[in-house]
Each structure stands twice: as C-alpha cells, then as structure tokens.
Design a protein around this motif. Sequence first.
Motif, PDB file in Angstrom:
ATOM      1  N   MET A  16      64.652  -9.190 -30.829  1.00 55.01           N
ATOM      2  CA  MET A  16      65.675 -10.566 -30.780  1.00 55.01           C
ATOM      3  C   MET A  16      65.214 -11.249 -29.631  1.00 55.01           C
ATOM      4  SD  MET A  16      69.792 -10.738 -30.689  1.00 55.01           S
ATOM      5  CE  MET A  16      70.515 -12.301 -29.933  1.00 55.01           C
ATOM      6  N   VAL A  17      64.910 -12.431 -29.610  1.00 54.92           N
ATOM      7  CA  VAL A  17      64.614 -13.453 -28.623  1.00 54.92           C
ATOM      8  C   VAL A  17      65.845 -13.799 -27.718  1.00 54.92           C
ATOM      9  CG1 VAL A  17      63.685 -15.721 -27.925  1.00 54.92           C
ATOM     10  CG2 VAL A  17      62.803 -14.508 -29.923  1.00 54.92           C
ATOM     11  N   GLN A  18      65.695 -13.370 -26.604  1.00 52.83           N
ATOM     12  CA  GLN A  18      67.107 -13.596 -25.614  1.00 52.83           C
ATOM     13  C   GLN A  18      67.383 -14.945 -24.980  1.00 52.83           C
ATOM     14  OE1 GLN A  18      66.675 -10.566 -22.833  1.00 52.83           O
ATOM     15  NE2 GLN A  18      67.721  -8.813 -24.170  1.00 52.83           N
ATOM     16  N   TYR A  19      66.010 -15.808 -24.804  1.00 54.50           N
ATOM     17  CA  TYR A  19      65.921 -16.970 -24.096  1.00 54.50           C
ATOM     18  C   TYR A  19      65.348 -17.983 -25.193  1.00 54.50           C
ATOM     19  CZ  TYR A  19      66.105 -13.364 -20.447  1.00 54.50           C
ATOM     20  OH  TYR A  19      66.428 -12.505 -19.696  1.00 54.50           O
ATOM     21  N   ASN A  20      66.378 -18.865 -25.645  1.00 54.46           N
ATOM     22  CA  ASN A  20      66.010 -20.197 -26.684  1.00 54.46           C
ATOM     23  C   ASN A  20      66.420 -21.322 -25.762  1.00 54.46           C
ATOM     24  OD1 ASN A  20      65.610 -21.556 -28.703  1.00 54.46           O
ATOM     25  ND2 ASN A  20      67.145 -20.938 -30.207  1.00 54.46           N
ATOM     26  N   PHE A  21      65.140 -21.909 -25.387  1.00 55.13           N
ATOM     27  CA  PHE A  21      65.228 -22.975 -24.454  1.00 55.13           C
ATOM     28  C   PHE A  21      65.535 -24.126 -25.302  1.00 55.13           C
ATOM     29  CE2 PHE A  21      62.834 -20.327 -21.439  1.00 55.13           C
ATOM     30  CZ  PHE A  21      63.889 -19.724 -20.781  1.00 55.13           C
ATOM     31  N   LYS A  22      65.289 -24.248 -26.560  1.00 55.44           N
ATOM     32  CA  LYS A  22      65.559 -25.214 -27.333  1.00 55.44           C
ATOM     33  C   LYS A  22      66.860 -25.753 -27.737  1.00 55.44           C
ATOM     34  CE  LYS A  22      61.134 -24.006 -30.082  1.00 55.44           C
ATOM     35  NZ  LYS A  22      60.632 -23.099 -29.046  1.00 55.44           N
ATOM     36  N   LYS A  23      67.815 -24.882 -27.139  1.00 52.85           N
ATOM     37  CA  LYS A  23      69.170 -25.498 -27.552  1.00 52.85           C
ATOM     38  C   LYS A  23      69.882 -26.148 -26.155  1.00 52.85           C
ATOM     39  CE  LYS A  23      70.221 -21.901 -30.737  1.00 52.85           C
ATOM     40  NZ  LYS A  23      71.092 -20.831 -30.992  1.00 52.85           N
ATOM     41  N   ILE A  24      69.072 -26.345 -25.247  1.00 52.63           N
ATOM     42  CA  ILE A  24      69.680 -26.951 -24.066  1.00 52.63           C
ATOM     43  C   ILE A  24      69.983 -28.462 -24.422  1.00 52.63           C
ATOM     44  CG2 ILE A  24      69.334 -27.926 -21.676  1.00 52.63           C
ATOM     45  CD1 ILE A  24      67.422 -25.489 -21.513  1.00 52.63           C
ATOM     46  N   THR A  25      71.197 -28.691 -24.114  1.00 53.68           N
ATOM     47  CA  THR A  25      71.564 -30.366 -24.377  1.00 53.68           C
ATOM     48  C   THR A  25      70.603 -31.396 -23.641  1.00 53.68           C
ATOM     49  OG1 THR A  25      73.801 -29.411 -24.641  1.00 53.68           O
ATOM     50  CG2 THR A  25      73.468 -31.841 -24.652  1.00 53.68           C
ATOM     51  N   VAL A  26      70.360 -32.355 -24.218  1.00 52.90           N
ATOM     52  CA  VAL A  26      69.900 -33.598 -23.527  1.00 52.90           C
ATOM     53  C   VAL A  26      70.436 -33.960 -22.547  1.00 52.90           C
ATOM     54  CG1 VAL A  26      68.798 -35.942 -23.992  1.00 52.90           C
ATOM     55  CG2 VAL A  26      68.865 -34.294 -25.876  1.00 52.90           C
ATOM     56  N   VAL A  27      69.739 -34.244 -21.324  1.00 51.17           N
ATOM     57  CA  VAL A  27      70.149 -34.852 -19.776  1.00 51.17           C
ATOM     58  C   VAL A  27      69.935 -36.403 -20.101  1.00 51.17           C
ATOM     59  CG1 VAL A  27      69.996 -34.638 -17.478  1.00 51.17           C
ATOM     60  CG2 VAL A  27      69.780 -32.638 -19.009  1.00 51.17           C
ATOM     61  N   PRO A  28      71.262 -36.899 -20.174  1.00 51.39           N
ATOM     62  CA  PRO A  28      71.116 -38.661 -20.127  1.00 51.39           C
ATOM     63  C   PRO A  28      70.490 -39.368 -18.721  1.00 51.39           C
ATOM     64  CG  PRO A  28      73.166 -38.038 -20.279  1.00 51.39           C
ATOM     65  CD  PRO A  28      72.393 -36.728 -20.364  1.00 51.39           C
ATOM     66  N   ASN A  29      69.970 -40.243 -18.637  1.00 52.34           N
ATOM     67  CA  ASN A  29      69.790 -40.823 -17.238  1.00 52.34           C
ATOM     68  C   ASN A  29      71.145 -41.264 -16.791  1.00 52.34           C
ATOM     69  OD1 ASN A  29      70.435 -43.573 -18.277  1.00 52.34           O
ATOM     70  ND2 ASN A  29      68.168 -43.459 -18.968  1.00 52.34           N
ATOM     71  N   ALA A  30      71.124 -41.631 -15.511  1.00 57.25           N
ATOM     72  CA  ALA A  30      72.255 -42.259 -14.716  1.00 57.25           C
ATOM     73  C   ALA A  30      73.003 -43.265 -15.389  1.00 57.25           C
ATOM     74  CB  ALA A  30      71.957 -42.500 -13.241  1.00 57.25           C
ATOM     75  N   ASN A  31      72.354 -44.296 -15.662  1.00 56.49           N
ATOM     76  CA  ASN A  31      73.078 -45.335 -16.336  1.00 56.49           C
ATOM     77  C   ASN A  31      73.864 -45.123 -17.598  1.00 56.49           C
ATOM     78  OD1 ASN A  31      72.567 -47.235 -14.262  1.00 56.49           O
ATOM     79  ND2 ASN A  31      70.644 -47.879 -15.150  1.00 56.49           N
ATOM     80  N   ASN A  32      73.104 -44.207 -18.513  1.00 58.97           N
ATOM     81  CA  ASN A  32      73.561 -43.902 -19.763  1.00 58.97           C
ATOM     82  C   ASN A  32      74.736 -42.910 -19.530  1.00 58.97           C
ATOM     83  OD1 ASN A  32      71.803 -45.457 -21.133  1.00 58.97           O
ATOM     84  ND2 ASN A  32      70.492 -43.630 -21.392  1.00 58.97           N
ATOM     85  N   PHE A  33      74.557 -41.958 -18.425  1.00 59.03           N
ATOM     86  CA  PHE A  33      75.563 -41.140 -18.124  1.00 59.03           C
ATOM     87  C   PHE A  33      77.241 -41.996 -17.854  1.00 59.03           C
ATOM     88  CE2 PHE A  33      78.010 -37.650 -16.789  1.00 59.03           C
ATOM     89  CZ  PHE A  33      76.785 -36.454 -16.794  1.00 59.03           C
ATOM     90  N   ILE A  34      77.004 -42.835 -17.034  1.00 62.69           N
ATOM     91  CA  ILE A  34      78.065 -43.493 -16.606  1.00 62.69           C
ATOM     92  C   ILE A  34      78.675 -44.224 -17.720  1.00 62.69           C
ATOM     93  CG2 ILE A  34      78.755 -45.993 -15.243  1.00 62.69           C
ATOM     94  CD1 ILE A  34      76.607 -44.710 -13.072  1.00 62.69           C
ATOM     95  N   ASP A  35      77.687 -44.989 -18.671  1.00 62.19           N
ATOM     96  CA  ASP A  35      78.287 -45.823 -20.025  1.00 62.19           C
ATOM     97  C   ASP A  35      78.905 -44.789 -20.726  1.00 62.19           C
ATOM     98  OD1 ASP A  35      77.239 -48.030 -19.027  1.00 62.19           O
ATOM     99  OD2 ASP A  35      75.427 -47.942 -20.319  1.00 62.19           O
ATOM    100  N   ILE A  36      78.437 -43.606 -20.887  1.00 66.77           N
ATOM    101  CA  ILE A  36      78.996 -42.571 -22.083  1.00 66.77           C
ATOM    102  C   ILE A  36      80.668 -42.343 -21.222  1.00 66.77           C
ATOM    103  CG2 ILE A  36      79.210 -40.126 -22.802  1.00 66.77           C
ATOM    104  CD1 ILE A  36      75.953 -40.536 -22.795  1.00 66.77           C
ATOM    105  N   ILE A  37      80.698 -42.074 -20.107  1.00 67.43           N
ATOM    106  CA  ILE A  37      82.044 -41.663 -19.524  1.00 67.43           C
ATOM    107  C   ILE A  37      82.997 -42.704 -19.572  1.00 67.43           C
ATOM    108  CG2 ILE A  37      83.152 -40.522 -17.520  1.00 67.43           C
ATOM    109  CD1 ILE A  37      81.086 -38.701 -18.991  1.00 67.43           C
ATOM    110  N   LEU A  38      82.658 -43.883 -19.193  1.00 64.61           N
ATOM    111  CA  LEU A  38      83.619 -45.090 -18.874  1.00 64.61           C
ATOM    112  C   LEU A  38      83.994 -45.340 -20.271  1.00 64.61           C
ATOM    113  CD1 LEU A  38      82.165 -47.089 -16.043  1.00 64.61           C
ATOM    114  CD2 LEU A  38      83.889 -45.393 -16.091  1.00 64.61           C
ATOM    115  N   SER A  39      82.944 -45.238 -21.284  1.00 69.37           N
ATOM    116  CA  SER A  39      83.480 -46.103 -22.719  1.00 69.37           C
ATOM    117  C   SER A  39      84.315 -44.886 -23.479  1.00 69.37           C
ATOM    118  CB  SER A  39      82.295 -45.923 -23.721  1.00 69.37           C
ATOM    119  OG  SER A  39      81.427 -44.739 -23.791  1.00 69.37           O
ATOM    120  N   ARG A  40      84.241 -43.665 -23.217  1.00 71.66           N
ATOM    121  CA  ARG A  40      84.914 -42.658 -23.498  1.00 71.66           C
ATOM    122  C   ARG A  40      86.420 -42.875 -22.953  1.00 71.66           C
ATOM    123  NH1 ARG A  40      83.092 -36.475 -23.174  1.00 71.66           N
ATOM    124  NH2 ARG A  40      81.504 -37.523 -24.817  1.00 71.66           N
ATOM    125  N   THR A  41      86.416 -43.204 -21.536  1.00 65.16           N
ATOM    126  CA  THR A  41      87.864 -43.302 -20.971  1.00 65.16           C
ATOM    127  C   THR A  41      88.642 -44.577 -21.710  1.00 65.16           C
ATOM    128  OG1 THR A  41      86.714 -42.353 -18.947  1.00 65.16           O
ATOM    129  CG2 THR A  41      88.819 -43.811 -18.753  1.00 65.16           C
TER     130      THR A  41
END
Length: 668
Positions: A1-26
């Motif tokens: 059984m493979v213990q380490y599956n790095f393909k499931k790591i969530t995409v890391v957005p850039n700073a501007n997209n990060f801020i847009d996501i949080i403020l729009s959700r708020t």
Amino acid sequence: MVQYNFKKITVVPNANNFIDIILSRTQRQTPTVVHKGYAISRLRQFYMRKVKYTQQNFHDKLSTIIEEFPRLDDIHPFYGDLLHMLYNKDHYKLALGAINTARNQIGRVAKDYVKLLKYGDSLYRCKSLKVAALGRMCTLMKKLSGSLAYLEQIRQHMARLPSIDPNTRTILICGYPNVGKSSFINKITRADVDVQPYAFTTKSLFVGHTDYKYLRYQVIDTPGILDRPFEDRNIIEMCSITALAHLRSAVLFFLDISGSCGYSIAQQAALFHSIKSLFMNKPLMIVCNKTDLQPLEGLSEEDRKLVMEMKAEAMKTVIGQGGEATNDEGVLLTMSTLTEDGVIAVKNAACERLLNQRVEIKMKSKKINDCLNRFHVAIPKPRDQKERPPCIPQAVLEARAQQAAEKENRKTERDLEDENGGAGVYSASLKKNYILADEEWKEDILPEILDGHNVADFIDPDILMRLEELEREEGMRQVEDDDDFEMDGKDLTPEEQEALAEIRKKKSILIQQHRVKKSTAESRPTVPRKFDKSREFTAKRMGRQLSSLGLDPSLAIERARSRSRGRKRGRSPERGDAMDVDTDQSHKKLRTRSTSRSRSVSRQPAEFVPGSGFKDSDQKVKAIKLAKKSVKKRNKNARRGEADRVIPNLKPKHLFSGKRSIGKTDRR
C-alpha cells in the motif's frame, strides 16, 4: 500500500486569488444590510461577525496548506532526502513557516480589532474598524505571494513524482547510463520508459510492477550514475543515490560488457567500488547485459578479472545473509534485452533472493519467537527394537494393483492418435461410447437429413397407422360430445325425461327474463329527437302501450308534454295591451307568474330542510363548501392529462443565487 500520495494536495492559489476567495465568501455568507438607525450593540455585532468570519476563513485555508504538505522530518527518510535534494529543505521549511506565521498574525489582528469594535460608538467608527481589520489581513497575505507561488510549483512537481512504497518488496536497477536498465524494466513490467541510444535518457525515477510466486514486486528504474566525486553529482544522479541509500531492496548492478554504452568495463567497475557502501545488507547481483554483442566468455583477461572482483564483492552480501561462500548461483547473471535471452531468469533470481532475505529477517526478529512458542512438534520414541511395518489388507493391495493395471492398459485418445498417423490423419470416433443394446449398432451409418426431411421424424415405420388410429379416436370423441349436447331423450327413463323437461323449462324462463330486462326503458338508451325521423317514439304510442298494460297514461303524457314545451316569452292575459305602469306588485311575483305552471320547481342546494342534520342554511352552505374543497384536488388530478405541466413555485433568480454585487437592484 502506498503511504504517500502527493497527488491529493490541494491547489495553492496565488495571493490575489486567495484574497478574492476569502472576501467574496465573507460577502456571501454574512449579512450585508445595515442601517444607522440600528442599536449600537447590533451594529457592533454586525461588523464583529464580518471580522471573525474573515479571520476564520483565512485560518482554515492556511491550515489546510500547512497540514497537506508533508513534514520532511516525519515522513520516510527516502522521501525526506528526495524532497530535500529536489527542492532544498531549507527553502521548503521557510515557505511553510511563513504561512504559519501569517496565520498567527491574522488571528492576532482579528482579536485586536474585535476588542476595538466592542467600544465602537457609531456606525462610521465600526465600519472604519472593519475596513482596517480586513485591510491588514489582506496586506499580510500579499506579503506571502512569493511563498505561495513557490509552494504551488512544488505541489505541481510532487504530483508528478512516482508513487513508491518504501516498505514493500522492491527491485532496484542501477548502473552507468545507456547500459539497458530501462529496456529491462520495460520487458518485465508494464512500465513504458523512454529508451534512446544516448546517455541520460532517463532523468528521474520510474516505477513498474511485476509478479513472482503470486506476490507483487515493485521495480524501480534509476537514472544513470557517473563515477565522480559525491559533490560533483547532479540532481539526476542524486535521485539514484537516494534510492540506493534508503530503500530496502534487491540491487541489480547492470554491466555493459560490450562497451557500446560509451564506458569501458574498467570505468563501470570503478563506479561499482565507489558506491558499494550503498549495497550493504541488500541482495546484490551483477547483471552482464548485451551478451548478443559480446559474450562473457569472449572478454579479455583484464576485463574478466574486474568482473570476478565485482562478483567477489557481491558474494559478501550472500555470506552476510547467512548463505554459503561456495554457492555463487544467482550472483553473476548474463542476459540480452534485445533478444530477451535470460531476462526472465534475472527477474526470477532477483525476486527469489529478495524473498529469502525478507523471510530470514523475519525469522531473526523477536516476533517470530512469540509465534514459535505456540507450536509443538511431537516426535514419538520407539518403545523397543521390534519393527512394526504398516498393515495393509490383502483386498486393498489387490484393488490397487488392478487400478494400476487398468491405468497402464487404458489408452487415451492422444495415444491412439499417435499410433494411427497423428493429427490430421486419425479421426476420433464419437460413437464408440454409445450405450446401445447391441454393440454392432454403434458404427451403423444413418443419415440425419434425407430428401430435405429430418430422418428422425420418419424413423417409426408404423407412424401412418398410428396417425389413422388417432384420427379415428378423435372422430368418435367428437360424435359422443355432440350426442351429449343434443340430447333427444329417446333412451331416457320417464323420471329422467321429467327432470330434463323441468331443466329446459327453467332455462327458457331465464332467457325470457333476461330479454325483458334487456328491453326495459332503464337499459335502453334515450334516442334524441333528431334521430327519430320515423316518429316511432311518440306520446300516443306510449299511451297505447301503457293502456295495454292496464295503467292510466294521462299523467305520464302530460309530464312528457310539459317537458317538451319550452318557456316562451309572451304577453300575460292580465296585462293585455296596456302600458307599463308602476304597481305595488313585486318583481318576484311577476317572475313566478311568467313561469309555466306545469314545470316542476327543484329545491335550491342551500335551502334548509328540517331533519337534514344541519342547524340552519348557513351551516349547510359551509358544509357544501368544505365538501367541494375536499374533492377539488382529486377531481383536478382526475382531469389532468400528460400535457398539463405543473410549475408549483416560481422564484426569481436572485433568491437562488448569492448576494448581489454593487449595482442595479432591478434584476430585470
């Protein structure tokens, strides 16, 4: 059984997209309408909620990034060193540390501004504090733009890494570039590694899987290694070094004895001795490849001596595993990936060596002692010197001898085929095992189809005679049935004839009753006047029929005439030709006078009748309304067809979507 599956790591957005996501959700998930007329406590709560919700979203997003990226100190040393060599462990830790610091700072900013919002004295002051809090959070996120971009690149590269399980059965292939490592893994697994006639075609680790004795083995193809100092090796070579250092595996060191790879046997031997410290406690095999170009026996004396020295080093791993020094089988192997000569033998030898080593390690562990303590092998001791051979009955011995003789004497179809000319000459008889009354009948030739007919249908010689008998019997049965149905009564006794006459009388009475019932006015449909062209259904005729039955037809005829006579608007004889004058007579009396006297007046549905179970007419009207309402839905469903589409509820689009942005409030 493979213990380490790095393909499931969530995409890391850039700073501007990060801020847009949080403020729009708020903006979507928190209230957006506030008025200055609200109480100050409500205003404070409104803006405190926005600050807290934004901080929580930042915290959750950043925590997901920190937790999904692997910690280099906690994962397997193979992956730890591989990631350090590919991405530089210090930069990796600094990027994750910066995100952790920003997460804590955002939490402190939110905490401080929530304290200030508790003492906000106006709508303007509370709104300004909220804007300042969200602005500081966004500023902290913009400072993370470099770390977020770096981690996103690492995530993309890690998703392309092969899924290697460090704890499973592993075969590792190493050697100089272009010695046939990738060709070998393509032959024994379903991997598709690029093979080219130049060095360093393979630039990273490749994984394939193969089976041996119902067990799955992991085969790893490593990039080529050059014989040079450790500090001068590049990242491609360091991938191979890392795999050799940390993976528990069987090592196949490939040797190109033909020299077509561009490196001599002396250079390859020097590489072997420089990295032999990485082969400790691992099953090691020397594989001489490309024997189709240069066989091992045709090597020069010096090259053969170098190969024997490498074989002697590989023998030390056999001795270290508890083997004998004289047993050199499976240490030096030859093959050719071009002609596939010896490829399967090399794979089987490597799997067998690895399996024996893993079993030996388990046998030496402490866990095996706990298992052995549960086993007890009982060995009986002889009580005297007398021999006691096994006693087998004579009948059993004879039966065994007979079975053996039958087995020897019986010839199979294959034996008969070989004796009679082989395949294509001998044809096996399918009739010899038929079970028939006479053995001579087995080989009789009987056609299946003759003159277009199936012979089996005409195999009975007496079939025509039997058919005539059946037809004769069927005719007799039909005659008997007709006699039973048309009973003439000639052969019956007087009592049976009386019973038969009674039955026939009852039958005729039933038929007459049915005809009368069928011809009554209730069951006969009403004929409209336009179809009564011949004037058959008239009042006079009805009167004659009723008179013939002894009934008085006057009332019935009068009622029929009153129904057929329509209401006519005529002058009243009392009014004559006089002018209209105002009189004291009410309109109701005039309407009553104008109505035909012979016309029956029905009662209104809401009219109150004593004894009907209602208190008054209002209660009866209410009951009638409730009854109609209760059956309305049922009647509607009964009348509804497949073309009646029902749209139960219509809502405008803005009620289903999120919060509207700043702009027109008219959704049209």
